[in-house]
Scaffold this motif. Sequence first.
Motif, PDB file in Angstrom:
ATOM      1  N   ASP A  95     -41.270 -18.398  16.577  1.00 42.64           N
ATOM      2  CA  ASP A  95     -39.796 -18.086  16.292  1.00 42.64           C
ATOM      3  C   ASP A  95     -39.586 -16.953  15.549  1.00 42.64           C
ATOM      4  O   ASP A  95     -38.591 -16.103  16.019  1.00 42.64           O
ATOM      5  N   ALA A  96     -39.816 -16.997  14.190  1.00 43.48           N
ATOM      6  CA  ALA A  96     -39.481 -15.962  13.540  1.00 43.48           C
ATOM      7  C   ALA A  96     -39.768 -14.549  13.908  1.00 43.48           C
ATOM      8  O   ALA A  96     -39.320 -13.232  13.477  1.00 43.48           O
ATOM      9  N   ALA A  99     -36.908 -12.108  17.996  1.00 42.18           N
ATOM     10  CA  ALA A  99     -35.810 -12.058  17.495  1.00 42.18           C
ATOM     11  C   ALA A  99     -34.862 -12.315  18.686  1.00 42.18           C
ATOM     12  O   ALA A  99     -33.814 -13.075  18.564  1.00 42.18           O
TER      13      ALA A  99
ATOM     14  N   LEU B 162     -37.230 -14.466   9.752  1.00 45.73           N
ATOM     15  CA  LEU B 162     -37.485 -13.178  10.360  1.00 45.73           C
ATOM     16  C   LEU B 162     -38.475 -12.538   9.954  1.00 45.73           C
ATOM     17  O   LEU B 162     -38.841 -12.348   8.543  1.00 45.73           O
ATOM     18  N   LEU B 190     -30.017  -7.726   9.194  1.00 45.48           N
ATOM     19  CA  LEU B 190     -29.964  -9.422   9.425  1.00 45.48           C
ATOM     20  C   LEU B 190     -28.818  -9.857   8.642  1.00 45.48           C
ATOM     21  O   LEU B 190     -28.594  -9.439   7.367  1.00 45.48           O
ATOM     22  N   LEU B 209     -30.904 -15.619  15.853  1.00 44.33           N
ATOM     23  CA  LEU B 209     -32.188 -16.212  15.584  1.00 44.33           C
ATOM     24  C   LEU B 209     -32.469 -17.637  15.691  1.00 44.33           C
ATOM     25  O   LEU B 209     -31.393 -18.239  15.960  1.00 44.33           O
ATOM     26  N   THR B 214     -28.589 -14.123  12.377  1.00 42.67           N
ATOM     27  CA  THR B 214     -28.393 -13.195  13.485  1.00 42.67           C
ATOM     28  C   THR B 214     -29.032 -11.784  13.015  1.00 42.67           C
ATOM     29  O   THR B 214     -28.730 -11.273  11.931  1.00 42.67           O
TER      30      THR B 214
END
Lengths: 232, 239
Positions: A95-96, A99, B162, B190, B209, B214
Amino acid sequence: MNGAPGQPPTPGLAGLLLLADSRLPAGGHAHSGGAEEACRVGAISGPEDLARFLRGRLATAGRVAAALAWSACAGAGESTGAAESAWRLLDAEADARIASPAQRLASRTQGRLLVRTAKRIWPSPALATLAREVPDGAHHPIALGVAAQAAGCTPEQAAMAAAYTSVTGAATAAVRLLGLDPVTVHRVLADLPYDSVIAEQHDWSALPAHAAPALDLLAEQHLRTEVRLFVS
Amino acid sequence: MTKALVRARAILRTGLDDRGRTRIETMRSDPPITLRQTGPGEVHLVSTGAGPLGGDRLRLDVEVAEGTSLTVRSIASTLVLPGTGASLMEIHVYVASGGSLVFAPEPTVLAAGCDHRMTTAVTLAPDASLFWREEIVFGRHGERPGRCHSRFDATAGGRPLLRQELVVGDPDSDGSPAVFGTARCVGSTLITTECKEAEVAEGVAVLPLAGPGTLVSALAADAVELRNRLSWGESRVSV
């Protein structure tokens, strides 16, 4: 032939061929990996553009998919199998690295279909655990890695299947959308550096995370395009 | 080249004063990374010296304490130059619970022949908030950039939020319609504000995300267009 009868030349090879085959009934043919939108906006108009598109796709999304598939296959193969919460952790790592919500959705949709198909072809405890732990559909490379382990593949073979399928769907889509010569496109596929994106993986948090900003934009635009032949 | 290779480690930490306001607790410059306080809870990065040049290894540590707010900007863009070997810019960030960090320096410009590595590790406690903008320009006007490999890792409450790597100057991804297309700049912001729906406009996407945040992601022909696109995306993420 003096090899021992029934001894395959490379263990896992049959499983790899079956998993990488576009005829595997797991819905992969419905996805173009951004190629449909790239064709629509004119970013791919011929074999040279397509080659650059596929090289970039392999070096980014393909590299990440290969690393996730490697990790999933290795995890499924550990004597006890990856612990239940471990699948959710690897899923969060995927998931990370994605984006774009459109791409996460496409990845999960394909992963869910692949797990459903693979459970019937190669029933395994790891596939059952993955389906239970990630009921909305595991990300496709993770599903592919666990299916590969069930099919008798090594992590390296799982990574190769992920690298290969990260570009073949896009290549086939471009052939259909632009009427390109399929032999020319297969020549492009044959020239791609698959081995360069495959590496042994251990630490999940440190897995490759190569981003492709253009693919993110294409995936989101594609969802908003009215006439679409492919889901993604 | 006879220039000595630079090793630098600058440190920036906030704390609360006795009236509950943010104060800059530690501000240790280490040239060429020089820190200047420009307002309450605001610090500018001032580059005192060229580069980074090949061979330089620079590090910045930022710690935002519980309940404090910090804004970090820079006076000018960073021009990455070639030298002896690869240059490295490493940033380590921790934002404590209830802390807030805005990190929005001017772009990093990759000069011809550079070989640059950037790594950023951001650790966010639960309830920490972040606005992190990063812009990379592929060479000065009309210049072909050298190599750059950046990796950005952010975790929030112990979960990955992320992770992104960008490679510039690699024949497989340069000019690929899948990676940067015909763009000469890439940037992203971010923001730890969740937005419900993705949005997309020319060269920019607002991407909710999977975790709490986001990403605004943009490609552009030049730095001005890039900033405009990112600003548009940032404005779509309601605060």
